[in-house]
Design a protein around this motif. Structure first.
Motif, PDB file in Angstrom:
ATOM      1  N   SER A  13      34.321  36.524  45.939  1.00 46.20           N
ATOM      2  CA  SER A  13      34.716  36.432  44.530  1.00 46.20           C
ATOM      3  C   SER A  13      33.977  35.297  43.835  1.00 46.20           C
ATOM      4  O   SER A  13      33.531  35.441  42.691  1.00 46.20           O
ATOM      5  CB  SER A  13      36.225  36.215  44.404  1.00 46.20           C
ATOM      6  N   VAL A  16      30.462  36.384  43.010  1.00 48.33           N
ATOM      7  CA  VAL A  16      30.444  37.350  41.903  1.00 48.33           C
ATOM      8  C   VAL A  16      30.568  36.620  40.569  1.00 48.33           C
ATOM      9  O   VAL A  16      29.845  36.911  39.609  1.00 48.33           O
ATOM     10  CB  VAL A  16      31.562  38.400  42.084  1.00 48.33           C
ATOM     11  N   VAL A  17      31.484  35.648  40.499  1.00 56.58           N
ATOM     12  CA  VAL A  17      31.675  34.900  39.261  1.00 56.58           C
ATOM     13  C   VAL A  17      30.435  34.054  38.953  1.00 56.58           C
ATOM     14  O   VAL A  17      29.994  33.981  37.802  1.00 56.58           O
ATOM     15  CB  VAL A  17      32.947  34.022  39.324  1.00 56.58           C
ATOM     16  N   ALA A  20      27.795  36.348  37.453  1.00 56.61           N
ATOM     17  CA  ALA A  20      28.138  36.726  36.075  1.00 56.61           C
ATOM     18  C   ALA A  20      27.880  35.562  35.124  1.00 56.61           C
ATOM     19  O   ALA A  20      27.367  35.752  34.016  1.00 56.61           O
ATOM     20  CB  ALA A  20      29.598  37.180  35.997  1.00 56.61           C
ATOM     21  N   ASP A  23      24.190  35.210  34.479  1.00 55.23           N
ATOM     22  CA  ASP A  23      23.754  36.286  33.575  1.00 55.23           C
ATOM     23  C   ASP A  23      24.085  35.968  32.119  1.00 55.23           C
ATOM     24  O   ASP A  23      23.395  36.436  31.215  1.00 55.23           O
ATOM     25  CB  ASP A  23      24.390  37.622  33.962  1.00 55.23           C
ATOM     26  N   LYS A 103      43.591  40.037  39.271  1.00 54.91           N
ATOM     27  CA  LYS A 103      42.778  40.641  40.325  1.00 54.91           C
ATOM     28  C   LYS A 103      43.430  41.955  40.722  1.00 54.91           C
ATOM     29  O   LYS A 103      44.660  42.031  40.774  1.00 54.91           O
ATOM     30  CB  LYS A 103      42.714  39.721  41.551  1.00 54.91           C
ATOM     31  N   TYR A 105      39.615  42.652  39.190  1.00 55.18           N
ATOM     32  CA  TYR A 105      39.056  42.828  37.856  1.00 55.18           C
ATOM     33  C   TYR A 105      37.697  43.502  37.979  1.00 55.18           C
ATOM     34  O   TYR A 105      37.048  43.447  39.024  1.00 55.18           O
ATOM     35  CB  TYR A 105      38.934  41.496  37.106  1.00 55.18           C
ATOM     36  N   THR A 106      37.282  44.134  36.908  1.00 56.05           N
ATOM     37  CA  THR A 106      35.970  44.780  36.887  1.00 56.05           C
ATOM     38  C   THR A 106      34.926  43.781  36.418  1.00 56.05           C
ATOM     39  O   THR A 106      35.262  42.733  35.841  1.00 56.05           O
ATOM     40  CB  THR A 106      35.956  45.995  35.934  1.00 56.05           C
ATOM     41  N   SER A 107      33.670  44.110  36.620  1.00 61.63           N
ATOM     42  CA  SER A 107      32.600  43.226  36.150  1.00 61.63           C
ATOM     43  C   SER A 107      32.620  43.125  34.626  1.00 61.63           C
ATOM     44  O   SER A 107      32.345  42.065  34.059  1.00 61.63           O
ATOM     45  CB  SER A 107      31.240  43.700  36.655  1.00 61.63           C
ATOM     46  N   GLU A 109      35.337  43.263  32.697  1.00 62.89           N
ATOM     47  CA  GLU A 109      36.435  42.353  32.371  1.00 62.89           C
ATOM     48  C   GLU A 109      36.047  40.902  32.656  1.00 62.89           C
ATOM     49  O   GLU A 109      36.365  40.003  31.867  1.00 62.89           O
ATOM     50  CB  GLU A 109      37.680  42.717  33.168  1.00 62.89           C
ATOM     51  N   LEU A 110      35.349  40.676  33.762  1.00 59.00           N
ATOM     52  CA  LEU A 110      34.914  39.333  34.128  1.00 59.00           C
ATOM     53  C   LEU A 110      33.967  38.766  33.084  1.00 59.00           C
ATOM     54  O   LEU A 110      34.145  37.648  32.598  1.00 59.00           O
ATOM     55  CB  LEU A 110      34.248  39.344  35.509  1.00 59.00           C
ATOM     56  N   VAL A 111      32.962  39.527  32.721  1.00 58.15           N
ATOM     57  CA  VAL A 111      31.984  39.077  31.730  1.00 58.15           C
ATOM     58  C   VAL A 111      32.668  38.798  30.395  1.00 58.15           C
ATOM     59  O   VAL A 111      32.398  37.788  29.729  1.00 58.15           O
ATOM     60  CB  VAL A 111      30.827  40.090  31.591  1.00 58.15           C
TER      61      VAL A 111
END
Length: 121
Positions: A13, A16-17, A20, A23, A103, A105-107, A109-111
């Motif tokens: 996790s 992934v964060v 993001a 990006d 949690k 969460y989708t990418s 939603e995260l972005v």
């Protein structure tokens, strides 16, 4: 470059964060527990966003981390995340300019959360 402090005890996790955040043009400062998050906040010149898991045993939880980081960086946006906390917890402990990202969460939603969409208060 603006920085985001990521306090997440789950390695995948956290990665992934971090990705993001990069990006979105943010410099990720990633740690695995609450004590390290507070230490990183004290060392950082400025932080734009705190992304914190609420449950990170054994040290301070995400609520305590957010309170302390907000004391150091008063204008920081806070993203709380948890697979266990519900809206009632969030309403009780959340700080202004924050959101709860449940949690899993989708990418997307995260972005959106990192970008500041869906903030409350």
């Amino acid at each position: 470059m603006a920085a985001i402090l990521i306090a997440e005890d789950e390695p995948f996790s956290r990665m992934v964060v971090e990705a993001a955040a990069r990006d979105l043009g943010l410099e990720p400062l990633a740690v695995a527990d609450g004590d390290a998050a507070i230490a990183q906040a004290r060392a950082a010149e400025s932080l734009e966003v705190l992304f914190t898991d609420i449950h990170m045993p054994p040290g301070p939880d995400g609520w305590a981390v957010a309170r302390e980081v907000r004391r150091i960086h008063p204008d920081i946006r806070v993203i709380y995340t948890s697979g266990q906390a519900g809206p009632e917890d969030y309403e009780r402990f959340a700080v202004p300019e924050s959101c709860l990202l449940p949690k899993p969460y989708t990418s997307i939603e995260l972005v959106a959360a990192i970008a500041g969409e869906g903030l409350s208060h």
